[in-house]
Each structure stands twice: as structure tokens, then as C-alpha cells.
Write a protein that holds these residues in place. Structure first.
Motif, PDB file in Angstrom:
ATOM      1  N   ASP A 133      -3.290  -5.179  -4.238  1.00  0.00           N
ATOM      2  CA  ASP A 133      -3.564  -4.000  -5.056  1.00  0.00           C
ATOM      3  C   ASP A 133      -2.600  -3.985  -6.238  1.00  0.00           C
ATOM      4  O   ASP A 133      -1.479  -3.502  -6.132  1.00  0.00           O
ATOM      5  CB  ASP A 133      -3.414  -2.728  -4.219  1.00  0.00           C
ATOM      6  N   LEU A 137      -4.462   1.547  -7.080  1.00  0.00           N
ATOM      7  CA  LEU A 137      -3.776   2.811  -6.809  1.00  0.00           C
ATOM      8  C   LEU A 137      -3.325   3.473  -8.100  1.00  0.00           C
ATOM      9  O   LEU A 137      -3.472   4.684  -8.275  1.00  0.00           O
ATOM     10  CB  LEU A 137      -2.577   2.576  -5.879  1.00  0.00           C
ATOM     11  N   ARG A 145      -5.708   9.917  -4.593  1.00  0.00           N
ATOM     12  CA  ARG A 145      -5.022   8.729  -4.087  1.00  0.00           C
ATOM     13  C   ARG A 145      -4.930   8.708  -2.567  1.00  0.00           C
ATOM     14  O   ARG A 145      -5.049   7.644  -1.955  1.00  0.00           O
ATOM     15  CB  ARG A 145      -3.621   8.628  -4.694  1.00  0.00           C
ATOM     16  N   SER A 146      -4.707   9.851  -1.955  1.00  0.00           N
ATOM     17  CA  SER A 146      -4.645   9.880  -0.485  1.00  0.00           C
ATOM     18  C   SER A 146      -5.987   9.455   0.107  1.00  0.00           C
ATOM     19  O   SER A 146      -6.034   8.696   1.079  1.00  0.00           O
ATOM     20  CB  SER A 146      -4.266  11.275   0.013  1.00  0.00           C
ATOM     21  N   TYR A 148      -8.153   7.523  -1.323  1.00  0.00           N
ATOM     22  CA  TYR A 148      -8.275   6.094  -1.568  1.00  0.00           C
ATOM     23  C   TYR A 148      -7.523   5.294  -0.507  1.00  0.00           C
ATOM     24  O   TYR A 148      -8.061   4.323   0.048  1.00  0.00           O
ATOM     25  CB  TYR A 148      -7.741   5.747  -2.960  1.00  0.00           C
ATOM     26  N   ALA A 149      -6.289   5.678  -0.218  1.00  0.00           N
ATOM     27  CA  ALA A 149      -5.494   4.970   0.788  1.00  0.00           C
ATOM     28  C   ALA A 149      -6.190   4.995   2.146  1.00  0.00           C
ATOM     29  O   ALA A 149      -6.214   3.995   2.868  1.00  0.00           O
ATOM     30  CB  ALA A 149      -4.100   5.580   0.888  1.00  0.00           C
ATOM     31  N   GLU A 150      -6.769   6.129   2.485  1.00  0.00           N
ATOM     32  CA  GLU A 150      -7.496   6.241   3.755  1.00  0.00           C
ATOM     33  C   GLU A 150      -8.736   5.349   3.748  1.00  0.00           C
ATOM     34  O   GLU A 150      -9.087   4.745   4.768  1.00  0.00           O
ATOM     35  CB  GLU A 150      -7.887   7.701   4.002  1.00  0.00           C
ATOM     36  N   GLN A 168      -0.538  -5.473   2.923  1.00  0.00           N
ATOM     37  CA  GLN A 168      -0.862  -5.279   1.511  1.00  0.00           C
ATOM     38  C   GLN A 168       0.297  -5.712   0.628  1.00  0.00           C
ATOM     39  O   GLN A 168       1.463  -5.466   0.957  1.00  0.00           O
ATOM     40  CB  GLN A 168      -1.164  -3.809   1.213  1.00  0.00           C
ATOM     41  N   TYR A 195       1.383   8.114   1.087  1.00  0.00           N
ATOM     42  CA  TYR A 195       0.065   7.519   1.276  1.00  0.00           C
ATOM     43  C   TYR A 195       0.022   6.532   2.439  1.00  0.00           C
ATOM     44  O   TYR A 195      -0.991   6.418   3.123  1.00  0.00           O
ATOM     45  CB  TYR A 195      -0.372   6.791   0.002  1.00  0.00           C
ATOM     46  N   TYR A 196       1.113   5.799   2.658  1.00  0.00           N
ATOM     47  CA  TYR A 196       1.064   4.668   3.576  1.00  0.00           C
ATOM     48  C   TYR A 196       2.093   4.705   4.703  1.00  0.00           C
ATOM     49  O   TYR A 196       2.023   3.871   5.612  1.00  0.00           O
ATOM     50  CB  TYR A 196       1.240   3.361   2.794  1.00  0.00           C
TER      51      TYR A 196
END
Length: 230
Positions: A133, A137, A145-146, A148-150, A168, A195-196
């Protein structure tokens, strides 16, 4: 995600975000993923990035998702690859282009889906060994963004053979968002953790700070992260 914004950028050729050279951070830190040759790398919001060519040349299959068909067509044309176009039977708005990258040492498959990142599933993408990525992001506003991360975790969070999350290699930018409109958007270290952090061990590989424009009005920090299964 503002789909019309990105479609218009490609249609009008306003693609200053596209880089004609392979990202040096990819070549420097890709080995941190520790992947066997033949693994498949997922590149979200891939555009026509030449980073995908570099990955294929190293002996890896590549699967990407890109909103703009213009970008996907340009990628294969510029790389002199003749793809096969597949219409997605479950959704007529989605298709994918698939072609073979061939060199003296390797032949790899590059598959690029034309779709909203939120419209594809793990079944569509198939087995994923790692995520690269560089531009996804940071292309998204904070409000999504949250989600997207999910979605990335849903698509490729679990490897088919060992039940672990695909690692990643993530590149972000951090700057004063009040001084510059995105995209690319600023993503802070705290946000990366937000996010991660519940899903990965987050390892900072590099942080480099520079200034933009002659007046040195904007300080930008580029960070490289390795996200590994907990």
C-alpha cells in the motif's frame, strides 16, 4: 470515496500522483515481507503503477484494484502486455484485465480489477500473501480510512493456507493538513495505530522528513511501516 473525482483525474490526465520510476522505498524494504518467490501481492488503488512491474520482475504475481479503466488500459499498453478482459458475471459494472509479464527469468500473472475497492471480495481477489500500500491509505480522507482498513482485512486478512493475516508494506505521509489540501492526505502515526493496531504488530522501518516548495512552508514526513500478524 469520491469516485467521480478520481475518474475525472484520469480522464483529464491530471495524474501528477503517478510516478514513472519504481518507488525506491519498495525496492529497499520489500524484503522485510520475507515472501517466497511465486507469492501473490495485492496492490489496492493501483493506478498504472510501475511498482507492479518491479514486483512481477522479482517473481511475484500481482493483483490490483483500480477505479479507472483508463489507468488499467494504460498500464497494459505501456508495458506491452496484451491482457485478456473478463466481465464479472455477478456485477456487470465490474471487470478485470489479466495479462502475463514475461522476462528472461520469470513469467508472472498481473490481474487488475476495475472496481470500487469496497465492491470486491476475498473470493474475487483470491489468495493474497502480502499487501503493498503505497498510495491507497493516503488517497482516502480520514472519514473512510477505518472502513478501508477493515475492507483490506476482509479481502486478504487471512491467508488460505496458514490462517494468518497477510502482512503489509505500508507507506504514509504526515504533514500539517491545514496547510495543504489532500490527496494525498496526511496520516499520523497515531492513526496508523488506530486503523491497524488491533490486527497487526506495527513496525516502523523508516521515517524521512523533508520540506516542500522553495519557501519551505510545508514539512512532510514519509513513513514506511511493516504490518505483521500478531
Amino acid at each position: 470515496m469520491n469516485l467521480e473525482f478520481w475518474q475525472s483525474r484520469w480522464y483529464e490526465g491530471r495524474i501528477g500522483f503517478h510516478k514513472s520510476a519504481v518507488n525506491p522505498l519498495l525496492t529497499q524494504y520489500f524484503s522485510e515481507l520475507d515472501l517466497p518467490i511465486g507469492s501473490q501481492i495485492f496492490v489496492p488503488l493501483c493506478g498504472k503503477s510501475v511498482d507492479m512491474v518491479w514486483l512481477a520482475a522479482q517473481g511475484y504475481d500481482v493483483v490490483g484494484v483500480e477505479l479507472s479503466e483508463i489507468a488499467v488500459e494504460a498500464f497494459f499498453a505501456e508495458q506491452n502486455i496484451t491482457p485478456t478482459i473478463h466481465q464479472y458475471s455477478d456485477n456487470p459494472a465490474i471487470k478485470y484485465y489479466q495479462g502475463q509479464f514475461t522476462s528472461q527469468t520469470t513469467e508472472q500473472t498481473i490481474t487488475l480489477w476495475i472496481a470500487d475497492i469496497f465492491a470486491v471480495t476475498s473470493k474475487d481477489i483470491g489468495h493474497v500473501d502480502a499487501v503493498y500500500d503505497r498510495a491507497a491509505l493516503i488517497a482516502l480522507p480520514a472519514t473512510i480510512r477505518s472502513a478501508y482498513a477493515e475492507q483490506i482485512l476482509r479481502i486478504c486478512g487471512k491467508s488460505n493456507d496458514n490462517n494468518k493475516k497477510a502482512p503489509q508494506l505500508l507507506i504514509t505521509l504526515d504533514y500539517d493538513q491545514t496547510k495543504k489540501d489532500g490527496p494525498p492526505f496526511s496520516v499520523t502515526n497515531t492513526q496508523v495505530e488506530q486503523y491497524y493496531g488491533n490486527h497487526y504488530q506495527i513496525i516502523a522501518l523508516k521515517s524521512n522528513t523533508s520540506t516542500l516548495n522553495s519557501a519551505k512552508e510545508l514539512t512532510v514526513t514519509e513513513d514506511v511501516w511493516l504490518l505483521k500478524d500478531l
